[in-house]
Design a protein around this motif. Structure first.
Motif, short mmCIF file in Angstrom:
data_model
loop_
_atom_site.label_atom_id
_atom_site.label_comp_id
_atom_site.label_asym_id
_atom_site.label_seq_id
_atom_site.Cartn_x
_atom_site.Cartn_y
_atom_site.Cartn_z
N ARG A 232 38.43 -39.13 41.92
CA ARG A 232 38.16 -40.50 41.45
C ARG A 232 39.11 -41.50 42.08
O ARG A 232 38.72 -42.60 42.46
CB ARG A 232 38.26 -40.55 39.93
CG ARG A 232 37.09 -39.91 39.19
CD ARG A 232 37.08 -40.30 37.73
NE ARG A 232 38.31 -39.89 37.05
CZ ARG A 232 38.47 -38.73 36.43
NH1 ARG A 232 37.46 -37.85 36.42
NH2 ARG A 232 39.60 -38.42 35.84
N GLU A 233 40.39 -41.12 42.18
CA GLU A 233 41.37 -42.02 42.78
C GLU A 233 41.10 -42.25 44.26
O GLU A 233 41.29 -43.36 44.77
CB GLU A 233 42.78 -41.44 42.60
CG GLU A 233 43.26 -41.45 41.15
CD GLU A 233 44.59 -40.73 40.99
OE1 GLU A 233 45.05 -40.11 42.00
OE2 GLU A 233 45.17 -40.77 39.89
N ARG A 234 40.65 -41.21 44.94
CA ARG A 234 40.41 -41.33 46.38
C ARG A 234 39.15 -42.09 46.71
O ARG A 234 39.10 -42.85 47.67
CB ARG A 234 40.33 -39.93 47.00
CG ARG A 234 41.51 -39.58 47.88
CD ARG A 234 41.18 -38.44 48.83
NE ARG A 234 40.79 -37.21 48.18
CZ ARG A 234 40.15 -36.22 48.82
NH1 ARG A 234 39.84 -36.36 50.09
NH2 ARG A 234 39.85 -35.12 48.20
N PHE A 235 38.09 -41.86 45.93
CA PHE A 235 36.78 -42.34 46.36
C PHE A 235 36.09 -43.30 45.41
O PHE A 235 34.99 -43.74 45.69
CB PHE A 235 35.88 -41.14 46.64
CG PHE A 235 36.51 -40.15 47.59
CD1 PHE A 235 36.73 -40.49 48.91
CD2 PHE A 235 36.89 -38.90 47.16
CE1 PHE A 235 37.30 -39.60 49.79
CE2 PHE A 235 37.48 -38.00 48.02
CZ PHE A 235 37.68 -38.35 49.36
N GLY A 236 36.71 -43.56 44.25
CA GLY A 236 36.24 -44.63 43.38
C GLY A 236 34.80 -44.52 42.92
O GLY A 236 34.37 -43.51 42.37
#
Length: 263
Positions: A232-236
């Protein structure tokens, strides 16, 4: 195993920018898929020649025991590994992961095999039939999933080399895999792995592998929150949309399509 995503999915770039070869039916990684199914086939053949269960339970416990150790030292220490590997590259990680962690785990279980291989029950041929069905089905489903993921994703390189320069330099694909079984469920490999371990346990009548299945559930409980948070943090938005549409463990009836993931 959750799919990796491509930076271009977030910024509007195309798949070709990362030089990912995607055919009409998506990615196809033949070598890891062949290696996956061949490893189990060779273990079965070897045990038939030996006349007893030895190679298959050893391979299963060493492989999944190794993944347990690797997960424990990878996701809680992602920042450390990313920094340490930045100048050392992908090969350094493969040497640590495969040669070090998996190799050491295999050696330990091999040395202890005279004890844990004897921890089994007798009789119950009907359970062995169920085990064979679970095992064979899981190996086939796993081959399908592995063919879509490829070596780099399977060995966690996507999480360790998330930046665009790092991924390109080490030939680590960074795109969302919405193909094959990943159209139905987010973690087909984890589903298949659990069924494979249980199937092998019933087939070989091994209490040790039954214990391994329980430990694998513990691993997933510890690993998945960290893995999904990192994605989630990397690819939103792209990954959040994928999570909304595709269940974590129970497959959906109809496959999701790539265009369904557009916000």
């Amino acid at each position: 195993m959750a799919p990796d995503l491509q930076d271009g999915q977030r910024s509007g770039g195309s798949e070709e920018e990362m030089d990912v070869r995607v055919g009409k039916y998506g990615e196809l990684h033949a070598v890891p898929a062949i290696a996956w199914i061949a490893s189990f086939g060779l273990c079965m053949l070897g045990d038939v020649m030996l006349g007893r269960w030895m190679l298959l339970p050893l391979f299963v416990i060493a492989f999944y025991g190794g993944t347990f150790i690797i997960a424990l030292v990878t996701y809680p220490m992602l920042s450390f590994w990313r920094g340490w590997l930045r100048r050392r590259g992908l090969i350094a990680w493969y040497l640590i992961e495969v040669g070090g962690l998996w190799g050491a785990t295999t050696l330990v279980f091999l040395l202890l095999s005279p004890w844990w291989l004897r921890w089994s029950w007798s009789g119950t041929s009907s359970l062995q039939v169920l085990g064979w069905v679970l095992f064979a089905g899981s190996v086939m489903a796993g081959t399908w999933a592995v063919a879509k993921m490829g070596w780099a994703r399977l060995l966690l390189a996507g999480a360790l080399f998330p930046s665009r320069p790092g991924a390109e330099e080490n030939d680590v694909p960074q795109r969302l895999v919405v193909e094959g079984p990943y159209r139905y469920v987010r973690n087909p490999l984890y589903d298949g792995d659990l069924c494979l371990i249980l199937g092998a346990a019933l087939l070989t009548r091994s209490w040790t592998l039954m214990l391994l299945a329980a430990l694998y559930l513990v691993q997933l409980a510890l690993q998945l929150p960290l893995e999904e948070r990192e994605l989630r943090e990397r690819f939103g938005i792209s990954y959040r949309r994928y999570c909304e549409l595709v269940p974590r463990f129970v497959p959906r009836r109809r496959p999701v399509r790539q265009r369904d993931l557009q916000p």
